[in-house]
Motif scaffolding. Structure first.
Motif, PDB file in Angstrom:
ATOM      1  N   GLU A 468      91.569  25.763 -20.557  1.00 42.24           N
ATOM      2  CA  GLU A 468      91.154  24.747 -20.177  1.00 42.24           C
ATOM      3  C   GLU A 468      89.736  24.441 -19.989  1.00 42.24           C
ATOM      4  OE1 GLU A 468      92.711  24.894 -16.182  1.00 42.24           O
ATOM      5  OE2 GLU A 468      94.717  24.745 -16.619  1.00 42.24           O
ATOM      6  N   LEU A 469      89.226  23.164 -20.263  1.00 40.72           N
ATOM      7  CA  LEU A 469      87.892  22.729 -20.619  1.00 40.72           C
ATOM      8  C   LEU A 469      87.373  21.509 -19.407  1.00 40.72           C
ATOM      9  CD1 LEU A 469      84.966  22.747 -21.703  1.00 40.72           C
ATOM     10  CD2 LEU A 469      85.942  21.199 -23.513  1.00 40.72           C
ATOM     11  N   ASP A 470      86.516  21.651 -18.594  1.00 39.45           N
ATOM     12  CA  ASP A 470      86.082  20.542 -17.997  1.00 39.45           C
ATOM     13  C   ASP A 470      84.661  20.538 -18.432  1.00 39.45           C
ATOM     14  OD1 ASP A 470      85.498  18.408 -16.291  1.00 39.45           O
ATOM     15  OD2 ASP A 470      86.538  19.361 -14.206  1.00 39.45           O
ATOM     16  N   GLN A 471      84.184  19.166 -18.892  1.00 37.09           N
ATOM     17  CA  GLN A 471      82.720  19.264 -19.243  1.00 37.09           C
ATOM     18  C   GLN A 471      82.256  17.658 -19.179  1.00 37.09           C
ATOM     19  OE1 GLN A 471      80.909  20.986 -22.981  1.00 37.09           O
ATOM     20  NE2 GLN A 471      80.682  18.815 -23.742  1.00 37.09           N
ATOM     21  N   LYS A 472      80.956  17.825 -18.615  1.00 35.99           N
ATOM     22  CA  LYS A 472      80.240  16.540 -18.385  1.00 35.99           C
ATOM     23  C   LYS A 472      78.724  16.498 -18.825  1.00 35.99           C
ATOM     24  CE  LYS A 472      79.791  12.917 -14.914  1.00 35.99           C
ATOM     25  NZ  LYS A 472      79.982  12.626 -13.339  1.00 35.99           N
ATOM     26  N   ILE A 473      78.462  15.670 -19.595  1.00 33.44           N
ATOM     27  CA  ILE A 473      77.004  15.421 -19.825  1.00 33.44           C
ATOM     28  C   ILE A 473      76.434  14.292 -19.231  1.00 33.44           C
ATOM     29  CG2 ILE A 473      75.349  15.172 -21.574  1.00 33.44           C
ATOM     30  CD1 ILE A 473      77.486  16.624 -23.545  1.00 33.44           C
ATOM     31  N   LYS A 474      75.337  14.240 -18.503  1.00 32.37           N
ATOM     32  CA  LYS A 474      74.737  13.124 -18.099  1.00 32.37           C
ATOM     33  C   LYS A 474      73.369  12.842 -18.272  1.00 32.37           C
ATOM     34  CE  LYS A 474      74.224  10.388 -13.789  1.00 32.37           C
ATOM     35  NZ  LYS A 474      74.572  10.409 -12.226  1.00 32.37           N
ATOM     36  N   ARG A 475      72.853  11.881 -18.960  1.00 32.02           N
ATOM     37  CA  ARG A 475      71.510  11.628 -19.524  1.00 32.02           C
ATOM     38  C   ARG A 475      70.786  10.090 -18.542  1.00 32.02           C
ATOM     39  NH1 ARG A 475      69.425  10.856 -25.506  1.00 32.02           N
ATOM     40  NH2 ARG A 475      67.147  10.853 -25.254  1.00 32.02           N
TER      41      ARG A 475
END
Length: 598
Positions: A468-475
């Motif tokens: 399971e992957l839970d990823q978030k990128i915020k710029r």
């Protein structure tokens, strides 16, 4: 199904030991298939023809693995011809690049990456669709107005290049037919894209106070960030044409360098970067740390955890970074998910902008400066290239920079026992730079602040067979431009968020070597451009896919998939939305609307 289809699959127990574990080559479509990526139309009235069009290249690519295997040009990964500019009699304000591709043969190399360049300036990076028994075709239309200074060049020796390559050395019978054209439209026919030049400039002017310096209308000149007007010149930051112009980065110590000397009249500079991961790095965001692979005696080679960052330095000083958005190619995770609607960015890969205007004090000086690019924690391999957009004033420029290295905080939390574990990485990167530029427009101060947040949580369960992957990128990027008196000229903010969730489960089935593979992919892209409290442009794209396959060894026996996508774009000219539902590879719903939703 007519025959057993060869795939490359590995149970999640050893998912991270071989890169091809999540790349499945599933050629089961019976009829010729048109693939597409959701986006909004570039032209408001599709019945309006362009002012003029130019065919730039028609070419057939076959085996593009090794340039030394044949002298036949169809067996080389790149083709270069002389560039044909639009006729001087053509009246236009916007340019659209159209990349059309058709695949013949059932076993072409999958996940080929392609690029398009004029004089070494990259205009488009894309990838190929999956093959089918009867072939497949797709096209990409991209607004390339910001490259006007290169597009309008009248030098008869200017090169036009297309690269299409892969490392797959098996099953090389496939052929790709490529046609590349440029279409030119006047301003009455064109609809602006989120990354386009000018955009909703009229709406923007109505919602901000413009200051004028010495009557030069600097506020109007600067307009929307960063491509309010096209640059006066573009300098390629790239490799050699024989290698496709892109830099090939093999590991974290592999630093690509080039020297540039920019015009002393430069008052604004933006570096645009194209980034894509391949080989062992294609699924970098699904990578556990070395401690896990070593503890379980798994084949190491990727490892290092699920964090990558592209670093940009000028003469050894770090001036910008990018945590790239994961790209899922058409055979990624589960290839049946991407028929015929592909993942976000698969056909029109995004570029990343780093505003170098505050750093002009480092770049000017009538001398060569070293531009270096590397990938932190990277492995083999990454393809990175950049374009430096330059805006010129009427006279030489003096520039001062208040430079402080970007700060970074990284936190790793790894817990595992045997093949089960939880791996979490959090990264926060912040930077702030202020640059003073004195030019023919007067004195302008530019302050750019940026915050990047990255969180990746990777979980292995059920003896490693469930992942399971839970990823978030915020710029978030803020730009404030003031005059010599400190009065605001323009102020704006760009916020981008890229969430990604993946679940993959491999379970044994009845019979030797037979197993089921179930996957879920939830991918998102959210971008907004605002001035004060006014949102000038906004984009939201959500993808939700599920699929399952019955697999015998390396062959797909049967399977089922769903792909649901929602796309919504809004600017000062109006709105566009599209909702697509795909079941078992068939489009069962496709709705578009121009109604704005609050």
């Amino acid at each position: 199904m007519k025959a057993c289809n060869l795939i490359l699959i590995l149970t999640l127990l050893f998912t991270l030991t071989i890169q091809s574990s999540f790349s499945l080559e599933d050629n089961t479509t019976e009829n010729q298939q048109q693939y597409f990526e959701l986006t909004h139309p570039l032209v408001t009235n599709t019945d309006t023809p362009p002012s003029c069009s130019v065919n730039l290249l028609t070419h057939t690519f076959a085996n593009t693995v090794d340039t030394n295997t044949s002298t036949d040009t169809t067996f080389t990964p790149s083709i270069t011809v002389y560039y044909t500019p639009p006729p001087t009699t053509c009246k236009w304000s916007h340019a659209v690049l159209e990349f059309q591709a058709k695949c013949n043969g059932t076993t072409p190399m999958h996940d080929r990456v392609a690029g398009v360049w004029i004089a070494g300036v990259e205009l488009l990076r894309t990838s190929t669709a999956q093959p089918t028994d009867n072939g497949s075709f797709w096209s990409v239309r991209k607004d390339v107005t910001k490259y006007t200074s290169i597009i309008t060049t009248q030098d008869n020796s200017t090169s036009f290049s297309v690269m299409l390559e892969t490392l797959d050395k098996e099953n090389l019978t496939g052929v790709y037919h490529i046609n590349v054209s440029m279409h030119f439209y006047d301003h009455n026919a064109f609809r602006f894209a989120l990354s386009s030049v000018v955009g909703d400039l009229e709406g923007y002017k109505k919602n901000r106070k413009l200051s004028s310096i010495d009557g030069n209308g600097v506020g109007d000149m600067l307009g929307l960030y960063p491509y309010d007007t096209h640059a006066d010149m573009i300098i390629p930051i790239s490799g050699d044409v024989d290698e496709g112009y892109w830099f090939r980065i093999e590991n974290e110590s592999d630093v690509k360098k080039t020297s540039v000397r920019i015009d002393q009249r430069t008052y604004k500079a933006v570096l645009e970067m194209y980034i894509s991961s391949h080989g062992d790095e294609e699924f970098w965001y699904l990578t556990p740390p070395d401690s896990y692979t070593k503890s379980n005696n798994l084949v190491s080679g990727k490892g290092k955890g699920a964090y990558r960052e592209v670093l940009l330095t000028i003469d050894g000083k770090l001036v910008g970074t990018v945590i790239p958005t994961p790209l899922i190619f058409t055979s990624g995770i589960n290839p049946s998910l991407w028929k015929p609607a592909v993942a976000i960015g698969a056909f029109d890969q995004p570029s990343y902008d780093i505003d170098l205007t505050p750093y002009l004090g480092l770049l000017l000086g009538d001398k060569d400066h070293s531009i270096e690019i590397q990938v932190a924690e990277g492995g083999s391999y990454w393809l990175v290239g950049a374009n430096m957009h330059i805006w010129l004033s009427n006279s030489n420029v003096q520039a001062i920079v208040e430079y402080q290295p970007p700060s970074m905080e990284i936190e790793n939390d790894y817990e595992f026992e045997g093949l089960e574990g939880e791996f979490e990485i959090e990264v926060e990167r912040s930077s702030s730079a202020v640059g003073l530029v004195q030019s023919s427009f007067g004195i302008i101060n530019t302050k750019v602040t940026e915050e990047i947040k990255f969180k990746n949580k990777l979980t292995f369960k059920e003896q490693g067979t469930r992942k399971e992957l839970d990823q978030k990128i915020k710029r978030k990027t803020k730009v404030k431009i003031t005059d010599a008196r400190g009065s605001s000229i323009v102020k704006y903010e760009i916020e981008r968020t890229y969430p990604l969730k993946i679940t993959a489960v491999t379970q044994p089935w009845y019979g030797k070597g037979i197993s089921t593979v179930s996957t879920t992919v939830v991918q998102g892209r959210s971008e907004s451009f605002s001035s004060g409290k006014v949102i000038l442009r906004a984009l939201n794209h959500d993808v939700n896919c599920t699929g399952s396959m019955l697999v015998n060894g390396n062959c797909v026996m049967s399977g089922s998939t769903e792909n649901h996508q929602n796309y919504y774009y809004k600017d000062g000219l109006g709105c566009f939305s599209r909702k697509v539902n795909v079941m078992e590879g068939d489009v069962v719903g496709d709705e578009t609307s121009s109604i704005c939703v609050k």
